[in-house]
Design a protein around this motif. Structure first.
Motif, PDB file in Angstrom:
ATOM      1  N   MET A  47      30.991  12.128   4.711  1.00 12.17           N
ATOM      2  CA  MET A  47      29.665  11.534   3.848  1.00 12.17           C
ATOM      3  C   MET A  47      28.573  12.276   4.725  1.00 12.17           C
ATOM      4  SD  MET A  47      28.659   8.102   2.561  1.00 12.17           S
ATOM      5  CE  MET A  47      29.267   7.779   0.986  1.00 12.17           C
ATOM      6  N   GLU A  48      27.720  12.689   3.905  1.00 15.58           N
ATOM      7  CA  GLU A  48      26.657  13.300   4.637  1.00 15.58           C
ATOM      8  C   GLU A  48      25.597  12.042   4.886  1.00 15.58           C
ATOM      9  OE1 GLU A  48      24.902  17.004   3.569  1.00 15.58           O
ATOM     10  OE2 GLU A  48      26.794  17.537   2.680  1.00 15.58           O
ATOM     11  N   LYS A  49      24.625  12.479   5.996  1.00 20.05           N
ATOM     12  CA  LYS A  49      23.633  11.353   6.365  1.00 20.05           C
ATOM     13  C   LYS A  49      22.621  11.032   5.029  1.00 20.05           C
ATOM     14  CE  LYS A  49      23.386  12.381  11.156  1.00 20.05           C
ATOM     15  NZ  LYS A  49      22.892  12.967  12.153  1.00 20.05           N
ATOM     16  N   LYS A  50      22.446  12.227   4.236  1.00 18.47           N
ATOM     17  CA  LYS A  50      21.477  12.093   3.109  1.00 18.47           C
ATOM     18  C   LYS A  50      22.273  11.187   1.809  1.00 18.47           C
ATOM     19  CE  LYS A  50      18.947  15.107  -0.022  1.00 18.47           C
ATOM     20  NZ  LYS A  50      18.047  13.877  -0.412  1.00 18.47           N
ATOM     21  N   ASP A  51      23.547  11.612   1.562  1.00 22.98           N
ATOM     22  CA  ASP A  51      24.065  10.641   0.677  1.00 22.98           C
ATOM     23  C   ASP A  51      24.216   9.247   0.928  1.00 22.98           C
ATOM     24  OD1 ASP A  51      24.646  12.748  -0.888  1.00 22.98           O
ATOM     25  OD2 ASP A  51      26.519  13.306   0.141  1.00 22.98           O
ATOM     26  N   LEU A  52      24.310   8.935   2.419  1.00 15.07           N
ATOM     27  CA  LEU A  52      24.436   7.706   2.920  1.00 15.07           C
ATOM     28  C   LEU A  52      22.940   7.044   2.809  1.00 15.07           C
ATOM     29  CD1 LEU A  52      26.114   5.578   4.161  1.00 15.07           C
ATOM     30  CD2 LEU A  52      25.464   6.556   6.435  1.00 15.07           C
ATOM     31  N   PHE A  53      21.989   7.911   3.201  1.00 15.48           N
ATOM     32  CA  PHE A  53      20.634   7.296   2.894  1.00 15.48           C
ATOM     33  C   PHE A  53      20.440   6.905   1.556  1.00 15.48           C
ATOM     34  CE2 PHE A  53      16.068   7.902   2.462  1.00 15.48           C
ATOM     35  CZ  PHE A  53      15.616   7.221   3.597  1.00 15.48           C
ATOM     36  N   ASP A  54      20.683   7.775   0.575  1.00  7.65           N
ATOM     37  CA  ASP A  54      20.439   7.527  -0.890  1.00  7.65           C
ATOM     38  C   ASP A  54      21.185   6.220  -1.330  1.00  7.65           C
ATOM     39  OD1 ASP A  54      18.838  10.033  -0.945  1.00  7.65           O
ATOM     40  OD2 ASP A  54      20.367  11.227  -1.881  1.00  7.65           O
ATOM     41  N   GLN A  55      22.173   6.067  -0.855  1.00  4.31           N
ATOM     42  CA  GLN A  55      22.925   4.762  -1.345  1.00  4.31           C
ATOM     43  C   GLN A  55      22.490   3.634  -1.024  1.00  4.31           C
ATOM     44  OE1 GLN A  55      27.082   5.483   0.082  1.00  4.31           O
ATOM     45  NE2 GLN A  55      27.697   6.284  -1.989  1.00  4.31           N
ATOM     46  N   ILE A  56      21.990   3.735   0.557  1.00  4.03           N
ATOM     47  CA  ILE A  56      21.276   2.670   0.941  1.00  4.03           C
ATOM     48  C   ILE A  56      19.964   2.235   0.370  1.00  4.03           C
ATOM     49  CG2 ILE A  56      19.903   1.718   3.055  1.00  4.03           C
ATOM     50  CD1 ILE A  56      22.466   2.910   4.977  1.00  4.03           C
ATOM     51  N   THR A  57      19.203   3.275   0.070  1.00  5.04           N
ATOM     52  CA  THR A  57      17.925   2.933  -0.855  1.00  5.04           C
ATOM     53  C   THR A  57      18.628   2.609  -2.168  1.00  5.04           C
ATOM     54  OG1 THR A  57      17.200   5.219   0.379  1.00  5.04           O
ATOM     55  CG2 THR A  57      16.061   4.295  -1.788  1.00  5.04           C
ATOM     56  N   GLU A  58      19.428   2.912  -2.767  1.00 10.02           N
ATOM     57  CA  GLU A  58      19.730   2.429  -4.416  1.00 10.02           C
ATOM     58  C   GLU A  58      20.201   1.037  -4.089  1.00 10.02           C
ATOM     59  OE1 GLU A  58      23.020   3.299  -7.696  1.00 10.02           O
ATOM     60  OE2 GLU A  58      22.687   4.969  -6.127  1.00 10.02           O
ATOM     61  N   VAL A  59      20.917   0.748  -3.118  1.00  8.84           N
ATOM     62  CA  VAL A  59      21.472  -0.640  -3.058  1.00  8.84           C
ATOM     63  C   VAL A  59      20.134  -1.516  -2.574  1.00  8.84           C
ATOM     64  CG1 VAL A  59      22.728  -2.411  -1.460  1.00  8.84           C
ATOM     65  CG2 VAL A  59      23.750  -0.091  -2.198  1.00  8.84           C
ATOM     66  N   THR A  60      19.259  -1.050  -1.794  1.00  8.02           N
ATOM     67  CA  THR A  60      18.126  -1.839  -1.573  1.00  8.02           C
ATOM     68  C   THR A  60      17.241  -2.236  -2.594  1.00  8.02           C
ATOM     69  OG1 THR A  60      17.888  -0.835   0.856  1.00  8.02           O
ATOM     70  CG2 THR A  60      15.996  -1.692  -0.142  1.00  8.02           C
ATOM     71  N   HIS A  61      17.022  -1.031  -3.552  1.00  8.47           N
ATOM     72  CA  HIS A  61      16.348  -1.314  -4.929  1.00  8.47           C
ATOM     73  C   HIS A  61      17.009  -2.269  -5.961  1.00  8.47           C
ATOM     74  CE1 HIS A  61      13.087   1.721  -4.250  1.00  8.47           C
ATOM     75  NE2 HIS A  61      14.039   2.650  -3.866  1.00  8.47           N
ATOM     76  N   ASN A  62      18.264  -2.186  -5.926  1.00  8.98           N
ATOM     77  CA  ASN A  62      19.230  -3.213  -6.575  1.00  8.98           C
ATOM     78  C   ASN A  62      18.815  -4.502  -6.245  1.00  8.98           C
ATOM     79  OD1 ASN A  62      19.978  -1.145  -8.340  1.00  8.98           O
ATOM     80  ND2 ASN A  62      21.967  -0.740  -7.190  1.00  8.98           N
ATOM     81  N   ALA A  63      18.867  -4.572  -5.081  1.00 11.85           N
ATOM     82  CA  ALA A  63      18.816  -5.938  -4.468  1.00 11.85           C
ATOM     83  C   ALA A  63      17.431  -6.402  -4.657  1.00 11.85           C
ATOM     84  CB  ALA A  63      18.987  -5.855  -2.736  1.00 11.85           C
ATOM     85  N   GLU A  64      16.317  -5.902  -4.564  1.00 16.19           N
ATOM     86  CA  GLU A  64      14.973  -6.045  -5.036  1.00 16.19           C
ATOM     87  C   GLU A  64      14.736  -6.492  -6.237  1.00 16.19           C
ATOM     88  OE1 GLU A  64      12.461  -2.636  -3.474  1.00 16.19           O
ATOM     89  OE2 GLU A  64      12.640  -3.368  -1.439  1.00 16.19           O
ATOM     90  N   ASP A  65      15.352  -5.598  -7.252  1.00 11.83           N
ATOM     91  CA  ASP A  65      15.342  -5.776  -8.407  1.00 11.83           C
ATOM     92  C   ASP A  65      15.887  -7.202  -8.849  1.00 11.83           C
ATOM     93  OD1 ASP A  65      14.018  -3.541  -9.412  1.00 11.83           O
ATOM     94  OD2 ASP A  65      15.945  -2.430  -9.823  1.00 11.83           O
ATOM     95  N   LEU A  66      17.140  -7.371  -8.290  1.00  8.61           N
ATOM     96  CA  LEU A  66      18.160  -8.760  -8.440  1.00  8.61           C
ATOM     97  C   LEU A  66      17.278 -10.051  -7.796  1.00  8.61           C
ATOM     98  CD1 LEU A  66      20.670  -9.975  -9.607  1.00  8.61           C
ATOM     99  CD2 LEU A  66      21.482  -9.745  -7.080  1.00  8.61           C
ATOM    100  N   LEU A  67      16.341  -9.831  -6.750  1.00  5.47           N
ATOM    101  CA  LEU A  67      15.774 -10.815  -6.191  1.00  5.47           C
ATOM    102  C   LEU A  67      14.575 -11.132  -7.093  1.00  5.47           C
ATOM    103  CD1 LEU A  67      15.415 -12.830  -3.822  1.00  5.47           C
ATOM    104  CD2 LEU A  67      13.862 -10.798  -2.699  1.00  5.47           C
ATOM    105  N   ASN A  68      13.547 -10.074  -7.738  1.00  7.58           N
ATOM    106  CA  ASN A  68      12.909 -10.383  -8.698  1.00  7.58           C
ATOM    107  C   ASN A  68      13.166 -11.233  -9.906  1.00  7.58           C
ATOM    108  OD1 ASN A  68      10.994  -9.122  -7.058  1.00  7.58           O
ATOM    109  ND2 ASN A  68      11.067  -7.151  -7.937  1.00  7.58           N
ATOM    110  N   LYS A  69      14.369 -10.755 -10.553  1.00  2.00           N
ATOM    111  CA  LYS A  69      14.914 -11.403 -11.444  1.00  2.00           C
ATOM    112  C   LYS A  69      15.223 -12.825 -11.227  1.00  2.00           C
ATOM    113  CE  LYS A  69      16.792  -7.333 -13.853  1.00  2.00           C
ATOM    114  NZ  LYS A  69      17.951  -6.620 -14.377  1.00  2.00           N
ATOM    115  N   LEU A  70      15.850 -13.083  -9.919  1.00  2.00           N
ATOM    116  CA  LEU A  70      16.014 -14.418  -9.595  1.00  2.00           C
ATOM    117  C   LEU A  70      14.827 -15.386  -9.301  1.00  2.00           C
ATOM    118  CD1 LEU A  70      18.259 -16.412  -8.658  1.00  2.00           C
ATOM    119  CD2 LEU A  70      17.966 -15.562  -6.274  1.00  2.00           C
ATOM    120  N   HIS A  71      13.757 -14.650  -9.041  1.00  2.00           N
ATOM    121  CA  HIS A  71      12.375 -15.610  -8.765  1.00  2.00           C
ATOM    122  C   HIS A  71      11.837 -15.992 -10.180  1.00  2.00           C
ATOM    123  CE1 HIS A  71      11.713 -15.445  -4.537  1.00  2.00           C
ATOM    124  NE2 HIS A  71      11.922 -14.354  -4.498  1.00  2.00           N
ATOM    125  N   GLU A  72      12.108 -14.879 -11.055  1.00  8.52           N
ATOM    126  CA  GLU A  72      11.501 -15.006 -12.372  1.00  8.52           C
ATOM    127  C   GLU A  72      12.222 -16.171 -13.108  1.00  8.52           C
ATOM    128  OE1 GLU A  72      11.748 -11.298 -14.677  1.00  8.52           O
ATOM    129  OE2 GLU A  72      10.245 -10.503 -13.516  1.00  8.52           O
TER     130      GLU A  72
END
Length: 115
Positions: free
Chosen positions: A1-26
């Motif tokens: 796995m390349e560093k760019k792919d790994l960084f993209d996955q981490i960014t995607e998981v972070t956005h998903n976690a933030e979205d989930l956290l926002n939904k949880l707060h709502e």
């Protein structure tokens, strides 16, 4: 796995976690509103039950004095007042003026009959 792919996955998981956290707060805020409304309604319901109990008790106390003047109910007293004002209250001539305050057997039956 390349560093760019790994960084993209981490960014995607972070956005998903933030979205989930926002939904949880709502959801949590909505739940708090519902719980507050529920508490208010419980208090209001208790107050209404107490008022109903008081009204019912007062009604039972007044039940013996329900019929007043000449044993007439309030509605019959109102009809008696209309009759005394010079109007017919019987089915036959309802609302018409009684000429020279003549007596009407039908009206008197409505007021004083069946006792």
């Amino acid at each position: 796995m390349e560093k760019k792919d790994l960084f993209d996955q981490i960014t995607e998981v972070t956005h998903n976690a933030e979205d989930l956290l926002n939904k949880l707060h709502e959801t949590q805020n909505a739940m708090v509103e519902i719980m507050e409304e529920n508490a208010e309604l419980k208090i209001e319901n208790q107050h209404l039950r107490e008022r109903l109990k008081q009204a019912t008790a007062a009604e039972h106390e007044n039940e013996g004095t329900k019929n007043t003047k000449h044993g007439l109910s309030k509605s019959l007293q109102n009809l008696e007042k209309l009759y005394a004002s010079g109007y017919h209250i019987c089915n036959e001539f309802f609302g018409k003026h009684r000429q020279d305050d003549e007596e009407c057997a039908f009206c008197l039956t409505v007021i004083y009959g069946d006792r």
